[in-house]
Design an enzyme around this catalytic site. Sequence first.
Site, mmCIF file in Angstrom:
data_model
loop_
_atom_site.group_PDB
_atom_site.id
_atom_site.type_symbol
_atom_site.label_atom_id
_atom_site.label_comp_id
_atom_site.label_asym_id
_atom_site.label_seq_id
_atom_site.Cartn_x
_atom_site.Cartn_y
_atom_site.Cartn_z
ATOM 1 N N ASN A 47 -1.767 0.283 6.992
ATOM 2 C CA ASN A 47 -1.269 -1.003 7.492
ATOM 3 C C ASN A 47 -0.440 -1.754 6.460
ATOM 4 O OD1 ASN A 47 -3.318 -1.834 5.847
ATOM 5 N ND2 ASN A 47 -4.597 -2.698 7.471
ATOM 6 N N HIS B 136 -2.197 -5.293 1.587
ATOM 7 C CA HIS B 136 -3.515 -5.926 1.385
ATOM 8 C C HIS B 136 -3.273 -7.374 0.995
ATOM 9 C CE1 HIS B 136 -7.527 -6.824 -0.189
ATOM 10 N NE2 HIS B 136 -6.888 -7.450 -1.162
ATOM 11 N N TYR C 224 -12.632 -2.133 -3.570
ATOM 12 C CA TYR C 224 -13.071 -2.276 -2.175
ATOM 13 C C TYR C 224 -14.595 -2.226 -2.042
ATOM 14 C CZ TYR C 224 -8.529 -2.113 0.305
ATOM 15 O OH TYR C 224 -7.290 -2.393 0.831
ATOM 16 N N GLU D 91 -9.650 -10.729 -7.512
ATOM 17 C CA GLU D 91 -8.698 -9.619 -7.327
ATOM 18 C C GLU D 91 -7.514 -9.729 -8.290
ATOM 19 O OE1 GLU D 91 -7.787 -9.426 -3.119
ATOM 20 O OE2 GLU D 91 -9.779 -8.640 -2.637
ATOM 21 N N LYS E 169 0.826 -1.211 0.000
ATOM 22 C CA LYS E 169 0.000 0.000 0.000
ATOM 23 C C LYS E 169 0.867 1.271 0.000
ATOM 24 C CE LYS E 169 -4.067 -1.986 2.352
ATOM 25 N NZ LYS E 169 -4.927 -1.850 3.553
#
Length: 136
Positions: A115, A118, A52, A129, A12
């Site tokens: 964080n 993913h 998302y 995905e 990310k």
Amino acid sequence: MSNTEQTLSIIKPDAVERNLENEIKEMFKNKGFSIVKDKKIQIEKSEAEKFYKVHETKPFYNDLCAYLSSGPIVVMILEKENAVIANRELMGATNPKDAQEGTIRKKYGISIDKNSVHGSDSSENAKIEIDFFFKD
Ligand code: UDP
Ligand code: MG
């Protein structure tokens, strides 16, 4: 019975920004994952919203999509025996504060929103995905 499978991983923006791409890739390789494909891209907010969509009713949805599209990300197809669950284990808990020692989020995660990684949460979603980013 062997179950070699693929999963989608994203490094990310918070991690790419801190130049952690190579360190995180090393953590995957050290756990026996092959990086089958990878690319560094930046996506539009509208694409993040599609990616998302499962979270569209959540209070954090708008910020999450703004964040994922805020800077470069590295998307990867990882392959290994039981790759989906193995990746979830290596990533650690969604909130880095709750993540176990040795996980990516424990080591690099800043907060529940930043964080660092993913990972697909099921084999079915992994296929969806992977197609989302690598269908061409
Ligand atoms: N997220 C957030 N606030 C929350 C819960 C989740 O900002 O209270 C973000 C966080 O970046 C997380 C992402 O939304 O990684 C997707 O949430 P999910 O519950 O699917 O967590 P994950 O599968 O990434 O561990
Ligand atoms: Mg998830």
